[in-house]
Structure formats: structure tokens, C-alpha cells
Design a protein around this motif. Structure first.
Motif, short mmCIF file in Angstrom:
data_model
loop_
_atom_site.label_atom_id
_atom_site.label_comp_id
_atom_site.label_asym_id
_atom_site.label_seq_id
_atom_site.Cartn_x
_atom_site.Cartn_y
_atom_site.Cartn_z
N GLU A 416 0.83 -1.21 0.00
CA GLU A 416 0.00 0.00 0.00
C GLU A 416 0.87 1.26 0.00
O GLU A 416 0.50 2.29 -0.58
CB GLU A 416 -0.89 0.00 1.25
N LYS A 417 2.05 1.16 0.61
CA LYS A 417 2.95 2.30 0.66
C LYS A 417 3.39 2.73 -0.74
O LYS A 417 3.44 3.93 -1.05
CB LYS A 417 4.18 1.94 1.50
N ILE A 442 11.46 19.47 -3.92
CA ILE A 442 12.45 18.72 -3.13
C ILE A 442 11.96 18.56 -1.68
O ILE A 442 12.09 17.49 -1.09
CB ILE A 442 13.81 19.43 -3.18
N ARG A 443 11.37 19.63 -1.14
CA ARG A 443 10.82 19.53 0.23
C ARG A 443 9.71 18.49 0.29
O ARG A 443 9.60 17.72 1.26
CB ARG A 443 10.30 20.90 0.68
N SER A 444 8.86 18.44 -0.75
CA SER A 444 7.76 17.47 -0.78
C SER A 444 8.29 16.04 -0.81
O SER A 444 7.77 15.15 -0.13
CB SER A 444 6.86 17.72 -1.99
N THR A 450 10.84 8.40 1.35
CA THR A 450 10.88 7.06 0.74
C THR A 450 11.94 7.05 -0.36
O THR A 450 11.62 6.91 -1.55
CB THR A 450 9.51 6.70 0.14
N PRO A 451 13.22 7.19 -0.01
CA PRO A 451 14.28 7.24 -1.03
C PRO A 451 14.39 5.95 -1.85
O PRO A 451 14.91 5.97 -2.97
CB PRO A 451 15.56 7.47 -0.20
N GLU A 452 13.88 4.83 -1.28
CA GLU A 452 13.94 3.57 -2.04
C GLU A 452 13.08 3.61 -3.30
O GLU A 452 13.25 2.79 -4.20
CB GLU A 452 13.52 2.40 -1.14
N TYR A 453 12.14 4.56 -3.36
CA TYR A 453 11.26 4.67 -4.53
C TYR A 453 11.72 5.77 -5.51
O TYR A 453 10.97 6.15 -6.41
CB TYR A 453 9.82 4.96 -4.09
N ASN A 454 12.93 6.27 -5.33
CA ASN A 454 13.42 7.33 -6.22
C ASN A 454 13.36 6.95 -7.71
O ASN A 454 12.98 7.77 -8.55
CB ASN A 454 14.84 7.74 -5.84
N HIS A 484 19.92 15.38 -8.81
CA HIS A 484 21.21 14.69 -8.79
C HIS A 484 22.13 15.28 -7.72
O HIS A 484 22.91 14.58 -7.08
CB HIS A 484 21.87 14.80 -10.17
N MET A 485 22.03 16.60 -7.52
CA MET A 485 22.87 17.26 -6.53
C MET A 485 22.29 17.16 -5.12
O MET A 485 23.02 17.22 -4.13
CB MET A 485 23.03 18.74 -6.90
N GLU A 486 20.97 17.01 -5.03
CA GLU A 486 20.32 17.11 -3.72
C GLU A 486 19.95 15.76 -3.11
O GLU A 486 20.28 15.48 -1.96
CB GLU A 486 19.05 17.96 -3.86
N LEU A 487 19.22 14.92 -3.88
CA LEU A 487 18.58 13.74 -3.28
C LEU A 487 18.96 12.41 -3.91
O LEU A 487 19.10 11.41 -3.21
CB LEU A 487 17.05 13.89 -3.37
N PHE A 488 19.06 12.36 -5.24
CA PHE A 488 19.18 11.08 -5.95
C PHE A 488 20.63 10.68 -6.16
O PHE A 488 21.49 11.52 -6.44
CB PHE A 488 18.49 11.16 -7.31
N SER A 489 20.86 9.38 -6.09
CA SER A 489 22.19 8.85 -6.41
C SER A 489 22.23 8.46 -7.88
O SER A 489 21.20 8.38 -8.55
CB SER A 489 22.47 7.61 -5.55
#
Length: 701
Positions: A416-417, A442-444, A450-454, A484-489
Motif C-alpha cells: 500500500e505504501k 524537493i521539500r515534498s 521514501t528514497p527507495e522509490y526514487n 542529482h545534486m540534492e537527493l538522488f544517487s
């Protein structure tokens, strides 16, 4: 009479008499002047003492009574006057046989008589012709081509105004056609600002339009509402226009009407789009609506023959997978409809109306969207699993689908997540396309935690952008650079693109040019340093050979290897952050010049940050290095050191900038003899401080 020297012959006397009679007639019948009076001297009415106060000399005549009278300018007309001195009733022309003929006089007359051409007037005339032809033919491509060939793009706001004002005085058909044309021309031919300026002009002139068009306020309000729904005008246009218009003006009334009557109602988008009868030509959305109507009518009456006939009449054999998809969804929504739907699909397959490949594609599309369907139909997966065996046993679905279906089930999850994440990200992305606010997005995402869903976010972002205009595609690419600079690998981006390319064939079913657009996104990601060129190879190895995905990766490589690939790809959707590349280069050069003349490092860094183009910072590095060589001022490297220390310029961008200078050393040496020696010193300093990748030194050797 014999002719003697100094005497006139009989013939000459007769000509003189005729001329005298004609002169007498002219003098008695018309007050107009004659050439005989050309040498008369007109005395001042003041007796040579100067003109009367308030009366210029040449505008005053003396009447027979001795009174001064005012006559028309240049002395023509007026009671008791002779008219203009050079007025004649005879047409004047040049006689080449005249001894006094001057060959230059003809050319002068032609120059004086030739009309002065006004570019705007010419543009206005041509535009009316283009619009009239478009209203007759309805050919959007021809209208766009004609407007592009016309040139004078600086006058395009007038085209917007003229198109809408002409449509306002016509039937609903032309109003709909005008809205469709504006959407087609948006960004590609007419810039967003020019469309906005055109509507501003309309708001200012609506008082005049209302003289000929009684309901001008309501019609223009609907045009503006439609433009906002079509996303060619931003919603903020309404608030800004309100501030600049007097409350008593009709333009202000237009804005209020658009807000309250059209854009505040529930389902306003559908209402506005249907107000003039819908699109002037069959679109994908129209076809989808017709398919839904056919299926609903079939469920009500159960007439399989009639339903097949209607599907055949659509004439979209390449789009029959949509019939399959919508039919299956309808069967899952209503248990009572399932037997009828299965019978229809069976009949359509037996008749050859829906091919086996289209049937499989339809089932695949439903299988891939089961997670989303489960939000509205909780038992969607269970129902779908029960339909697949029936279709295979009935012989109208290929046996191989069973394997694919099992794989899809294995890949999917009931989490469900994840379902909620997909729903939330769609809202976040749609809001970003409207606001262009990257920090808020980015704040949202950080709030979702949930970084696993990037990778899922990346896939959803590009999928939504593919079905929109170039503005949204450019915004998606700019957002990827920021993420790329802020959140994602890098791994997030690789996995996200793999997910996209795995479903490239299905995406192409709804978006005809999806493969080329995905190749542009991939290539742009490399140019923006979101991905490294080697990452494309990694992505390709994880895709099935000879698939649409691998072909897309190959196309991306070709785009990157082309000459001037960086600039071309940055311009593919209108340039980074809406700028043209050349404008960005000029701004970079100016900030470096200011810094070199004694500027403050912190201010220069802020200027680079304000550019808002982190993917283009390699240009800062390149220009700083070249300027340091030209000005013999190694202090410019202090700015690069500060930018690297703050994380303003990444190692990839720094390496790329050094690489671009290295590639142009031969040319630089023509103007800077010691360019190579200087560059070696700069590379040594960069390596010592860890600005550039270690591989750079190896490639340099």
C-alpha cells in the motif's frame, strides 16, 4: 503673307490667335492660374512693411476692397484667389525629345512616388491571409509553416491578438480552431511570452471589440480560460492582469468572468474544452472517449455485431489495444458485464477485427497498471487473473501471455505504501509543472521519506513529461539535474531509466514519438552530468537485446557523439531554465570579467548560483581557465577553488571544463603561445586540490 526675318508667317499668326483665345477662356471661366502669370510679383499686403501680426505672409492676400483676407495654405482656393501657382488642368509628363530633358528626373519621380514599405503593415496583411486560409482548410501544419516562413517573429504577439479577435466574431468552429492553433504554435513557433503579450493586448482593446461583438467580454474570458486549461497561459496571468487593469474597464470584467464563470466550476477543464464543440480533428483523447461510449452502449444492449461495426468504423486498427484495455477494465468494474465483454473480445478476435498482437498489448497494458487500478478496484488483480485463463482457453489470447502475466505478477507488489507513493508523486509533479518551484518539490519528496522509490519517481516524471509540451520536458530535465545534486544517487537514475526503457514499447502505444523523446532525455542526462557515458553501457546490458529500449540507448549515444552535441541538446526543448545557451555564456563572461577586475569571490559565487544552471557550470570552468591564460591572472583559479569548496561546481563539471580546454589547446596556442605550459600548471593545481577526476591526468599523459 510672305515671311521676312523678324516677321510671323500666316500659319504662325493663326496659332497665336488660337492660343490667345484659349488663354482668354481660361481667365474668364476659371480662377486657376496660368503659366502666363508665373512671373507676376505678389506684393506684401502691408506695403512692404512685413506681414500682419498673426498672419504669415504667404497665407495673406489683398481683396479688391483693400481688406486683408486669410486663404488656404499654399495659396490654393478661397474667394478672390487664383489658386496654387503651379496648378494646371493638363497632365504633366516628361518629354525625352525636349532639349532641356534631364534623364535623372524620371528616376527621381519614381523614387518620390514609390510607397514606403512598413514591415509591420506587411506582416499584418500576411497574417490575415494565413488566418483566413486556416479557417478554410483547418490545416494546422500549413498555418504553422506559413507563419514560420513569414519571419518577423518579434510581431507574433500581434498574430495572437489578430487570430483571437477574428475568431471572436465567427462561429464556434472557428473559435475552437483558433484555440487548437495557439496550442500547436505554443513554444515551437510562438514563444510563451508572445502569447501572453497577445492576450494582454486583447484585454486592453476589449472595449473597442465590444462595439462590434456584443458578447466580447464573455467570449474573450472563455478564450483565456481555454488557454489556461491548455497550459499555454499560466494561472498567475489572471492575478497579474487584474493589477494592471482599471476595475471599471471591460478587460477587468474579462478576468473576473474567466475566474468565476469558467475556472472555478467543478470539472472546469472538461467544460471549457467542450464549450465550442471539442477538437476540430480526431485526437487520441477523442478516440478513447468514442471507445468508452461504444463499450458502454454494448454492455447495455448486448449487440455484439453492432459493437464490432462501430469499432471497425473508428478506423484505428493500430489502436485496438486501447479497446482491449478499456474492455477489460470495464469487465473488472462490473461483474455483470464480464461475460458480455469476453464474448465481444472473442468475436472481435475470430473476425480478425482485433489482431493477436493488439490483444496481447491490451492485456499487457492492463497487467502493468494493476497497482493503479487496485486503488479504485481493490480486487483488480484477482479479477484479472481469472480472466486471463478464460481468454487463453478461448483461443483469442496467445498462450505465451501466461508466462508474461506470471512475471508481471511476480514483479508487482501489493504494498500500500508504494501505491500511495505513486499517487502522491503524480500530484507533486503536476504541481511542479504549474509552479516551476524546484525547492518546493524537493521539500515534498523529503517529506515522503521514501528514497527507495526514487527510481519510480524518475519514471513517473519523464512519463508525464513525454505527454506534454517542450516546456514541461525542459523542466523535467532541469529537475533531474537538481535532484542529482540534492537527493538522488547515480544508481537511482540508472534504475529509473531502466524501468522507463523496459516499458518503452508500451509507452510508444500512447505517445507516437516516445522512443526519440526518451533518447533525448537520456542524452540530455549525460550532457547535464546526471549520468556518465559509461552508465549508458550499463543500462544497455540490462535490457533485452534488439528491444526498443536498446535502440533508444543507441540513439542517445549517436546524439551525444554528434558535433556540438552539448549545445544542441541543451537547446532541444528551449534551453536550460528557459535561456538560450548564448545568453548564458554572455552572463558567465561578464561575471568573470567583473571578478578579474577586482570583484569579491562571494559575489561571483552568488552570480554563478543565480544562473540556475548547475549542469552548465563546466562553461564557467572553461572560460575561467581561458581568461586566466589571456589576462595572465592566475587569481581566477581562486574562484574555481572557492566554487569547488562550496560544492557549487562538482568534480564532474570541473573535469568536463578542463577537458574542453584541453581539446581546444591547439587553437588557443595561436593566440596564447604558452597556453599548453599554463594549462599543465592549472591541471597540476587541480589534481593537488582534488578538483578533477584522477583519470584526467592519465588521459592527459
Amino acid at each position: 503673307m510672305a515671311s521676312d526675318e523678324g516677321m510671323l508667317t500666316d500659319g504662325q499668326w493663326k496659332k497665336l490667335e488660337v492660343a490667345t483665345l484659349k488663354n482668354a477662356e481660361n481667365l474668364s471661366s476659371s480662377p486657376k492660374s496660368h503659366p502666363l502669370f508665373a512671373d507676376l510679383n505678389i506684393k506684401s499686403p502691408t506695403g512692404g512693411k512685413g506681414p500682419v501680426a498673426g498672419f504669415p505672409f504667404r497665407h495673406v492676400r489683398r481683396s479688391h476692397s483693400g481688406k486683408h483676407i486669410r486663404v488656404k495654405k499654399e495659396g490654393a482656393g478661397g474667394k478672390g484667389t487664383w489658386g496654387k501657382l503651379l496648378d494646371t488642368d493638363v497632365d504633366c509628363f516628361l518629354d525625352k525629345n525636349d532639349p532641356n530633358y534631364d534623364s535623372g528626373e524620371g528616376a527621381y519621380d519614381e523614387l518620390v512616388d514609390s510607397p514606403v514599405s512598413d514591415p509591420l503593415d506587411d506582416y499584418k496583411k500576411a497574417v490575415v491571409s494565413i488566418i483566413e486560409e486556416y479557417f478554410t482548410t483547418g490545416d494546422v501544419k500549413v498555418a504553422a509553416s506559413d507563419l514560420r516562413e513569414l519571419g518577423s517573429s518579434e510581431y507574433h504577439p500581434y498574430f495572437t491578438k489578430r487570430l483571437v479577435s477574428m475568431a471572436m466574431d465567427r462561429h464556434d468552429k472557428e473559435k475552437e480552431m483558433a484555440s487548437v492553433l495557439l496550442s500547436a504554435l505554443y513554444a515551437d513557433v510562438i514563444l510563451p511570452d508572445q502569447i501572453r503579450d497577445g492576450f494582454i493586448r486583447l484585454l486592453r482593446s476589449v472595449d473597442d471589440l465590444a462595439v462590434d461583438i456584443p458578447d466580447a467580454v464573455n467570449v474573450l474570458a472563455l478564450f483565456i480560460a481555454r488557454a489556461i486549461v491548455d497550459e499555454i497561459l499560466p494561472p498567475v496571468f489572471l492575478a497579474r492582469s487584474k493589477k494592471n487593469l482599471p476595475e471599471s474597464s471591460k478587460g477587468f470584467q474579462v478576468i473576473v468572468t474567466a475566474e468565476k464563470s469558467y475556472l472555478s466550476a467543478p470539472h472546469h477543464a472538461e467544460l471549457v474544452e467542450r464549450k465550442w464543440g471539442g477538437s476540430t480533428h480526431t485526437t487520441v483523447e477523442e478516440t478513447k472517449k468514442k471507445i468508452s461510449e461504444i463499450l458502454k452502449e454494448y454492455v447495455e444492449n448486448g449487440d455484439t455485431y453492432e459493437a464490432c461495426r462501430c469499432i471497425r468504423e473508428l478506423g484505428v486498427t493500430f489502436f485496438h489495444h486501447e479497446v482491449v484495455k478499456r474492455a477489460l477494465v470495464l469487465a473488472m468494474e462490473s461483474q455483470a458485464a464480464e461475460p458480455l465483454i469476453l464474448r465481444l473480445l472473442n468475436e472481435a478476435a475470430e473476425e480478425g477485427l482485433i489482431s493477436s498482437s493488439q490483444m496481447v498489448k491490451g492485456f499487457n497494458r492492463v497487467a502493468e497498471s494493476l497497482d493503479d487500478l487496485a486503488l479504485d478496484i481493490p480486487s483488480a488483480r484477482k479479477l484479472f487473473d481469472s480472466i486471463v485463463p478464460k481468454a487463453i482457453s478461448g483461443g483469442w489470447l496467445d498462450d505465451s501471455f501466461k508466462v508474461n502475466s506470471d512475471q508481471d505478477v511476480g514483479k508487482s507488489t501489493q504494498d500500500e505504501k508504494l501505491r500511495q507513493y505513486k499517487k502522491d508523486t503524480v500530484n507533486i509533479i503536476q504541481e511542479y509543472f504549474l509552479s516551476d518551484d524546484i525547492p518546493e518539490l524537493i521539500r515534498s519528496l523529503e517529506d515522503l521519506a521514501t528514497p527507495e522509490y526514487n527510481p519510480v519517481f524518475l519514471k513517473k516524471l519523464i512519463t508525464l513529461a513525454l505527454d506534454k509540451k517542450n516546456r514541461e520536458k525542459e523542466m523535467a530535465s532541469v529537475l533531474l539535474s537538481s535532484l542529482h545534486m540534492e537527493l538522488f544517487s547515480t544508481e537511482d537514475f540508472i534504475n529509473g531509466f531502466i524501468m522507463l526503457l523496459e516499458s518503452a514499447e508500451d509507452t510508444a502505444l500512447d505517445i507516437m514519438d516516445a522512443s526519440n523523446e526518451l533518447a533525448l532525455f537520456l542524452a540530455r542526462a549525460v550532457i547535464d552530468d546526471v549520468l556518465a557515458p559509461l552508465n549508458l553501457e550499463e543500462i544497455s546490458t540490462k535490457l533485452p537485446p534488439k528491444s526498443t529500449g536498446t535502440e533508444t540507448v543507441r540513439s542517445a549515444r549517436s546524439l551525444i557523439s554528434a558535433r556540438h552535441a552539448g549545445e544542441r541538446l541543451l537547446r532541444s526543448w528551449g534551453g536550460g531554465s528557459g535561456w538560450i545557451v548564448e545568453d548564458a555564456k554572455d552572463k558567465i563572461l561578464k561575471l568573470l570579467e567583473e571578478y578579474e577586475m577586482g570583484g569579491v569571490t562571494s559575489e561571483a559565487c552568488q552570480c554563478i548560483r543565480d544562473l540556475g544552471m548547475p549542469f552548465f557550470n563546466h562553461e564557467v570552468v572553461k572560460k575561467a581557465l581561458v581568461m586566466a591564460m589571456e589576462k595572465k591572472n592566475d587569481g581566477l583559479l581562486n574562484l574555481l577553488e572557492e566554487c569547488f569548496g562550496e560544492g557549487l561546481i562538482t568534480m564532474n563539471q570541473m573535469t568536463k571544463g578542463f577537458g574542453r580546454v584541453k581539446d581546444s589547446l591547439d587553437d588557443l596556442s595561436l593566440d596564447i603561445p604558452n597556453a599548453k605550459e599554463k594549462f599543465e600548471l592549472y591541471v597540476g593545481r587541480a589534481m593537488d586540490n582534488g578538483w578533477i577526476l584522477p583519470e584526467f591526468a592519465i588521459s592527459d599523459e
